[in-house]
Scaffold this motif. Sequence first.
Motif, mmCIF file in Angstrom:
data_model
loop_
_atom_site.group_PDB
_atom_site.id
_atom_site.type_symbol
_atom_site.label_atom_id
_atom_site.label_comp_id
_atom_site.label_asym_id
_atom_site.label_seq_id
_atom_site.Cartn_x
_atom_site.Cartn_y
_atom_site.Cartn_z
ATOM 1 N N ASP A 89 8.510 -16.855 5.801
ATOM 2 C CA ASP A 89 9.339 -17.813 5.073
ATOM 3 C C ASP A 89 10.799 -17.437 5.306
ATOM 4 O OD1 ASP A 89 10.339 -19.715 3.356
ATOM 5 O OD2 ASP A 89 9.982 -18.509 1.552
ATOM 6 N N LYS A 98 14.667 -17.342 5.388
ATOM 7 C CA LYS A 98 15.770 -17.819 4.555
ATOM 8 C C LYS A 98 17.144 -17.475 5.129
ATOM 9 C CE LYS A 98 13.157 -19.377 1.155
ATOM 10 N NZ LYS A 98 13.083 -20.829 0.832
ATOM 11 N N ALA A 99 17.219 -16.385 5.918
ATOM 12 C CA ALA A 99 18.522 -15.943 6.406
ATOM 13 C C ALA A 99 18.406 -15.295 7.778
ATOM 14 C CB ALA A 99 19.157 -14.954 5.427
ATOM 15 N N VAL A 102 19.469 -22.518 6.570
ATOM 16 C CA VAL A 102 19.304 -21.080 6.800
ATOM 17 C C VAL A 102 20.658 -20.398 6.618
ATOM 18 C CG1 VAL A 102 18.627 -19.295 8.443
ATOM 19 C CG2 VAL A 102 17.425 -21.502 8.429
ATOM 20 N N LEU A 113 22.459 -11.017 -0.296
ATOM 21 C CA LEU A 113 21.280 -11.876 -0.193
ATOM 22 C C LEU A 113 20.345 -11.650 -1.375
ATOM 23 C CD1 LEU A 113 20.553 -11.543 3.638
ATOM 24 C CD2 LEU A 113 21.318 -13.602 2.446
ATOM 25 N N ARG A 169 21.006 -13.598 -4.254
ATOM 26 C CA ARG A 169 20.581 -14.983 -4.076
ATOM 27 C C ARG A 169 19.056 -15.088 -4.008
ATOM 28 N NH1 ARG A 169 25.020 -17.357 0.321
ATOM 29 N NH2 ARG A 169 26.847 -16.361 -0.613
ATOM 30 N N ILE A 226 16.953 -13.519 -2.080
ATOM 31 C CA ILE A 226 16.423 -13.499 -0.718
ATOM 32 C C ILE A 226 16.138 -12.051 -0.351
ATOM 33 C CG2 ILE A 226 16.912 -13.979 1.713
ATOM 34 C CD1 ILE A 226 18.717 -16.263 0.783
ATOM 35 N N GLN A 286 12.426 -11.973 4.243
ATOM 36 C CA GLN A 286 12.748 -13.374 4.532
ATOM 37 C C GLN A 286 13.932 -13.497 5.496
ATOM 38 O OE1 GLN A 286 13.215 -14.321 0.280
ATOM 39 N NE2 GLN A 286 11.532 -15.808 0.500
ATOM 40 N N CYS A 287 14.284 -12.361 6.108
ATOM 41 C CA CYS A 287 15.416 -12.331 7.047
ATOM 42 C C CYS A 287 14.947 -11.922 8.446
ATOM 43 C CB CYS A 287 16.465 -11.313 6.601
ATOM 44 S SG CYS A 287 17.129 -11.569 4.951
ATOM 45 N N HIS A 301 8.403 -19.895 11.551
ATOM 46 C CA HIS A 301 8.730 -20.242 10.165
ATOM 47 C C HIS A 301 7.585 -21.031 9.530
ATOM 48 C CE1 HIS A 301 10.922 -21.375 6.656
ATOM 49 N NE2 HIS A 301 11.098 -22.629 7.005
#
Length: 230
Positions: A2, A4-5, A101, A153, A156, A158, A162-163, A221
Amino acid sequence: MDLKAVIMDFDGVILDSFREGLRRIGMLATLNDKPFGRETRKLLTNIWGLPGIELLERGLDINRALAEKIYTDWEKMDLFNPIPLIPGTRETLYWLRKNGVIKCLNTSRHRENLLKILDRYDLLREFEIITTKQDCPYHKPDPRVFDHALSILEERNITREQCIFVGDTPSDIVAGQDAHIRTLVVQTGPYLLKHATKHPIDLSDVLQSLEDLPMWIEEHHTGTLTVVPV
């Protein structure tokens, strides 16, 4: 995953600075009466990714004061005659923004110098989080180079799982893997497939350039993408 960044290195990933950087170092070395031959070029290639002053100090076998002088001249040269972006970089950053992203930039450059370059290319708005020499006392391959970005992150919600991190040198691979961040490497810097023996990485995580990142994300993803790669 998943996603996110994306955390990205600057030189060699976004800025096409590896080969041009070697050429400019050679020019500055000559101007300062320092030899620059095949062995020097090979050594610089092997240690590429070190902070600029340390790179010059070790690569040219010079003292700290001269390394600082040449580095200052190098920065001025880059501002006067900008190094081009890696082809497809602008489009990839735009694609990431459209898909929500978060983009983090991680570099050992001085903040003032970096912001001038990003402003020149109209890329400042593309990065939500920027880590520079002033934000972090560590250097790759130390995994703590990511602490600044990861802490923001985390605020936030995250996580590092997730990176992904995109680098271009063997030390980038070591730093990313030791930080337990999935690490991709582009071949627009000094990373060569021969490095895979000493620094193992899944071949699916080796990209020709940042331009290939959207296709990698589409494959890995697990969420929905607003804009799919063309």
